[in-house]
Design a protein around this motif. Structure first.
Motif, PDB file in Angstrom:
ATOM      1  N   ILE A 205       0.871  -1.178   0.000  1.00 26.88           N
ATOM      2  CA  ILE A 205       0.000   0.000   0.000  1.00 26.88           C
ATOM      3  C   ILE A 205       0.906   1.225   0.000  1.00 26.88           C
ATOM      4  N   ASN A 206       0.726   2.085  -0.993  1.00 25.45           N
ATOM      5  CA  ASN A 206       1.592   3.246  -1.191  1.00 25.45           C
ATOM      6  C   ASN A 206       0.739   4.515  -1.151  1.00 25.45           C
ATOM      7  N   LEU A 207       0.936   5.338  -0.137  1.00 27.75           N
ATOM      8  CA  LEU A 207       0.079   6.524   0.034  1.00 27.75           C
ATOM      9  C   LEU A 207       0.893   7.785   0.316  1.00 27.75           C
ATOM     10  N   GLU A 208       0.489   8.860  -0.334  1.00 27.88           N
ATOM     11  CA  GLU A 208       1.099  10.152  -0.061  1.00 27.88           C
ATOM     12  C   GLU A 208       0.300  10.893   1.004  1.00 27.88           C
ATOM     13  N   LYS A 209       0.970  11.883   1.599  1.00 27.27           N
ATOM     14  CA  LYS A 209       0.359  12.619   2.714  1.00 27.27           C
ATOM     15  C   LYS A 209      -0.959  13.287   2.313  1.00 27.27           C
ATOM     16  N   LYS A 210      -1.025  13.853   1.124  1.00 27.63           N
ATOM     17  CA  LYS A 210      -2.243  14.565   0.719  1.00 27.63           C
ATOM     18  C   LYS A 210      -3.450  13.630   0.669  1.00 27.63           C
ATOM     19  N   ILE A 211      -3.228  12.356   0.298  1.00 26.98           N
ATOM     20  CA  ILE A 211      -4.323  11.376   0.298  1.00 26.98           C
ATOM     21  C   ILE A 211      -4.663  10.974   1.728  1.00 26.98           C
ATOM     22  N   LEU A 212      -3.645  10.751   2.544  1.00 30.74           N
ATOM     23  CA  LEU A 212      -3.865  10.381   3.946  1.00 30.74           C
ATOM     24  C   LEU A 212      -4.688  11.445   4.666  1.00 30.74           C
ATOM     25  N   ASP A 213      -4.410  12.710   4.370  1.00 30.14           N
ATOM     26  CA  ASP A 213      -5.117  13.807   5.038  1.00 30.14           C
ATOM     27  C   ASP A 213      -6.588  13.885   4.634  1.00 30.14           C
ATOM     28  N   GLU A 214      -6.909  13.365   3.467  1.00 36.03           N
ATOM     29  CA  GLU A 214      -8.286  13.438   2.985  1.00 36.03           C
ATOM     30  C   GLU A 214      -9.154  12.276   3.464  1.00 36.03           C
ATOM     31  N   ILE A 215      -8.550  11.261   4.021  1.00 38.15           N
ATOM     32  CA  ILE A 215      -9.316  10.076   4.434  1.00 38.15           C
ATOM     33  C   ILE A 215     -10.120  10.366   5.698  1.00 38.15           C
TER      34      ILE A 215
END
Length: 240
Positions: A205-215
């Motif tokens: 699972i590969n996630l950037e901070k901007k996606i993590l912040d939107e979850i």
């Protein structure tokens, strides 16, 4: 010297009272000459008392405290305390952070994994395989975390377990200061065609901070890790 002045003061007080009493008696007997002499001695004694008390007070205030010689282990402790410089508020805060590991992002990730998923899997493997920082010194943090997964009754249930565990650790990891990107590699022991068992990467699972912040972690469907990951990987064994 201060003890001498104290002694003089103590002796002079009763002397002053005695001669004052003698003077009164002499005046009553109408012996004015002796009365004056006794009164004079009483006055001198009183003056001496006052001067002695003042001198005692001045010397006592200026007297340096005696140094106590310390030897052995106690001396080592005293010397260490005397030599250690006092820390400022900022230095104390930094030192406390270093002690509890909160200033080190790698330690924070390790602590989160240990807290949320415990130290070992249900097959008694160490949970953390590695936590590697791959970002530069002045870049947003980029970590690759490799973990051993717990097993479940079916491959689908095992896969969902990994998704759920990923959610549990990614939410707090996303709040680490300056976190930029994180990759989770999950491992499981698999048997190859020759019967050899080895720990194999079965999910990424590969996630950037901007996606993590939107979850919205409270309502997030963990199956959507496969959709939102920048690059998602599942081992073919999960698709059988």
């Amino acid at each position: 010297m201060d003890n001498l002045f104290l002694f003089i003061a103590v002796v002079s007080i009763p002397t002053a009272f005695v001669f004052a009493g003698i003077a009164v008696v002499n005046y009553i007997r109408k012996n004015k000459e002796k009365g004056k002499k006794s009164l004079k001695i009483s006055g001198i004694s009183l003056v001496v008392t006052i001067v002695a008390f003042i001198a005692f007070g001045v010397i006592s205030d200026n007297k340096e405290p005696e140094k106590v010689e310390v030897s052995g282990p106690a001396k080592e402790v005293v010397d260490k305390v005397e030599k250690e410089p006092e820390l400022t508020v900022e230095e104390n805060a930094t030192e406390e952070k270093e002690e509890d590991g909160s200033a080190d992002p790698k330690s924070q990730i390790e602590n989160i994994v240990s807290d949320k998923l415990k130290g070992k899997t249900n097959t008694d493997k160490e949970r953390i395989v590695s936590v590697e920082k791959v970002s530069g010194e002045n870049e947003p943090l980029y970590f690759v975390v490799t973990l051993n997964s717990s097993e479940n009754l079916t491959t689908d249930m095992t896969k969902r377990t990994m998704w759920l565990d990923s959610k549990d650790i990614l939410e707090p990891i996303s709040k680490i200061e300056n976190m930029g990107k994180i990759i989770l590699h999950w491992q499981l022991p698999l048997t190859d065609t020759l019967g050899n068992v080895d720990d194999v990467r079965v999910m990424t699972i590969n996630l950037e901070k901007k996606i993590l912040d939107e979850i919205n972690w409270e309502n997030f469907d963990v199956a959507n890790f496969a959709v939102i990951s920048e690059s998602y990987f599942e081992h073919p064994a999960f698709k059988k």
